[in-house]
Design a protein around this motif. Structure first.
Motif, PDB file in Angstrom:
ATOM      1  N   GLU A 141       0.895  -1.156   0.000  1.00  0.00           N
ATOM      2  CA  GLU A 141       0.000   0.000   0.000  1.00  0.00           C
ATOM      3  C   GLU A 141       0.930   1.201   0.000  1.00  0.00           C
ATOM      4  N   TYR A 142       0.934   1.938  -1.109  1.00  0.00           N
ATOM      5  CA  TYR A 142       1.814   3.100  -1.227  1.00  0.00           C
ATOM      6  C   TYR A 142       1.215   4.244  -0.424  1.00  0.00           C
ATOM      7  N   GLU A 143       1.987   4.739   0.559  1.00  0.00           N
ATOM      8  CA  GLU A 143       1.483   5.805   1.436  1.00  0.00           C
ATOM      9  C   GLU A 143       1.899   7.156   0.858  1.00  0.00           C
ATOM     10  N   ILE A 144       0.906   8.018   0.672  1.00  0.00           N
ATOM     11  CA  ILE A 144       1.094   9.319   0.013  1.00  0.00           C
ATOM     12  C   ILE A 144       0.818  10.404   1.047  1.00  0.00           C
ATOM     13  N   PHE A 145       1.874  11.055   1.513  1.00  0.00           N
ATOM     14  CA  PHE A 145       1.706  12.107   2.524  1.00  0.00           C
ATOM     15  C   PHE A 145       1.651  13.494   1.895  1.00  0.00           C
ATOM     16  N   ASP A 146       2.053  13.588   0.627  1.00  0.00           N
ATOM     17  CA  ASP A 146       2.057  14.875  -0.063  1.00  0.00           C
ATOM     18  C   ASP A 146       1.793  14.628  -1.540  1.00  0.00           C
ATOM     19  N   VAL A 147       1.287  15.653  -2.221  1.00  0.00           N
ATOM     20  CA  VAL A 147       0.851  15.442  -3.609  1.00  0.00           C
ATOM     21  C   VAL A 147       1.996  14.941  -4.488  1.00  0.00           C
ATOM     22  N   GLY A 148       3.210  15.475  -4.278  1.00  0.00           N
ATOM     23  CA  GLY A 148       4.351  15.076  -5.104  1.00  0.00           C
ATOM     24  C   GLY A 148       4.687  13.597  -4.986  1.00  0.00           C
ATOM     25  N   HIS A 149       4.285  12.960  -3.879  1.00  0.00           N
ATOM     26  CA  HIS A 149       4.561  11.529  -3.712  1.00  0.00           C
ATOM     27  C   HIS A 149       3.882  10.704  -4.808  1.00  0.00           C
ATOM     28  N   LEU A 150       2.790  11.252  -5.374  1.00  0.00           N
ATOM     29  CA  LEU A 150       2.107  10.519  -6.456  1.00  0.00           C
ATOM     30  C   LEU A 150       2.984  10.432  -7.699  1.00  0.00           C
ATOM     31  N   TRP A 151       3.732  11.495  -7.957  1.00  0.00           N
ATOM     32  CA  TRP A 151       4.627  11.475  -9.127  1.00  0.00           C
ATOM     33  C   TRP A 151       5.828  10.568  -8.846  1.00  0.00           C
ATOM     34  N   SER A 152       6.251  10.498  -7.584  1.00  0.00           N
ATOM     35  CA  SER A 152       7.315   9.535  -7.234  1.00  0.00           C
ATOM     36  C   SER A 152       6.833   8.109  -7.471  1.00  0.00           C
ATOM     37  N   LEU A 153       5.560   7.863  -7.167  1.00  0.00           N
ATOM     38  CA  LEU A 153       5.015   6.521  -7.381  1.00  0.00           C
ATOM     39  C   LEU A 153       4.970   6.196  -8.882  1.00  0.00           C
ATOM     40  N   ALA A 154       4.546   7.154  -9.700  1.00  0.00           N
ATOM     41  CA  ALA A 154       4.514   6.920 -11.149  1.00  0.00           C
ATOM     42  C   ALA A 154       5.927   6.590 -11.651  1.00  0.00           C
TER      43      ALA A 154
END
Ligand code: KMH
Ligand code: ZN
Length: 283
Positions: A141-154
């Motif tokens: 489960e990828y934990e996203i604490f900030d919006v930029g973390h979504l681009w790190s996940l991509a």
């Protein structure tokens, strides 16, 4: 949009102190009782941090294995171990959590200020967690604490491939002091960030402290799933301490039903998240 709602309970966390919060489950017996109650109330996944005999957070491998076994035998819940631990936990201990054999584990997608502390998640450490989970057949489960973390996940998925089982699931952790706020506006901003993720990616959201209700309502309305629990909030309402984790799960399940998206059972969630059958591991 999903028809049902995945409800995760995060019953303990690494931050609350048992002496201040007597209802916090810290022993294995307390955790198992909590897990059974929460499953009865509508939870399908349990996000687990454990405590030592001194009630302080620990990543002791033997204790983690015992916890996974006890939760498996007492409940049907999907057991998701935290690899985030406490802000003071070293990376090797956090990586070793995966050897306790959970079906799922958390994987935080970037470093974030965490109140007065720093929750460190270096890129190379994220890659180590992701690839070890691929090897072991543990679903992240990828934990996203900030919006930029979504681009790190991509970027992670682009460079290192999909997780075990092939399905991507993430959790928006909103309202941490230092991370994104727990607001509907921030949640909508995250929806934009999810456009770069694989089609069919599922997501849940949790709001820390008093953001728990606005985040829960925003998530349900936007097609997201829910995480609740005493890791994230210790107040049920203004000046009303949480009595139990099941109280929070019951409220989430009630709101999910009102939204015409009733709670999914653990096996429905295993299918939704494409959790590999027991014993599977990359060859
Ligand atoms: N306790 C926080 C520092 C996770 O479980 O993966 C980190 C955390 C995230 O709770
Ligand atoms: Zn956690």
């Amino acid at each position: 949009m999903s028809t049902g709602t995945l409800i995760t309970v995060a019953p303990t966390g690494a931050e609350a102190v048992k002496a201040d919060v007597p209802a916090l489950p810290v022993t294995l017996d307390e955790l198992v009782v909590t897990a059974k109650e929460c499953q009865g109330a509508g939870a399908a996944v349990i996000h687990v941090h454990i405590r030592g005999a001194d009630t302080r957070p620990t990543l002791d491998l033997g204790r983690l294995r015992e916890t996974v076994a006890a939760l498996r035998s007492a409940t049907d819940l999907v057991v998701q171990l935290s690899t985030g631990g406490a802000v003071t936990d070293p990376e090797p201990d956090r990586l070793r959590v995966l050897d306790a054999g959970p079906e799922m584990a958390s994987c935080t997608m970037g470093t974030v200020n965490f109140g007065a502390d720093v929750f460190s998640n270096r890129w190379d450490f994220i890659v180590a967690l992701h690839t070890r989970m691929q090897e072991l057949g543990v679903v992240p489960e990828y934990e996203i604490f900030d919006v930029g973390h979504l681009w790190s996940l991509a970027r992670l998925l682009d460079r290192y491939g999909p997780p075990a089982g092939g399905h991507v699931h993430l959790d928006l952790v909103m309202g941490v002091p230092g991370g994104m706020p727990g607001t509907a506006e921030a949640l909508v901003a995250c929806l934009a960030g999810m456009r770069d993720l694989p089609a069919g990616t599922t997501w849940s959201a949790t709001g820390i402290g008093r953001t728990t209700l606005p985040v829960m309502l925003a998530s349900l309305s936007a097609g997201g799933h829910l995480r609740v629990g005493m890791e994230d909030t210790l107040s049920y309402a203004h000046r009303q301490p949480v009595e139990s984790n099941a109280q929070l799960v019951s409220r989430a399940a009630g709101l999910a039903r009102i939204a015409q998206r009733p709670p999914l059972g653990p096996d429905q969630v295993r299918a939704l998240l494409a959790i590999p059958a027991p014993g599977w591991a990359a060859g």
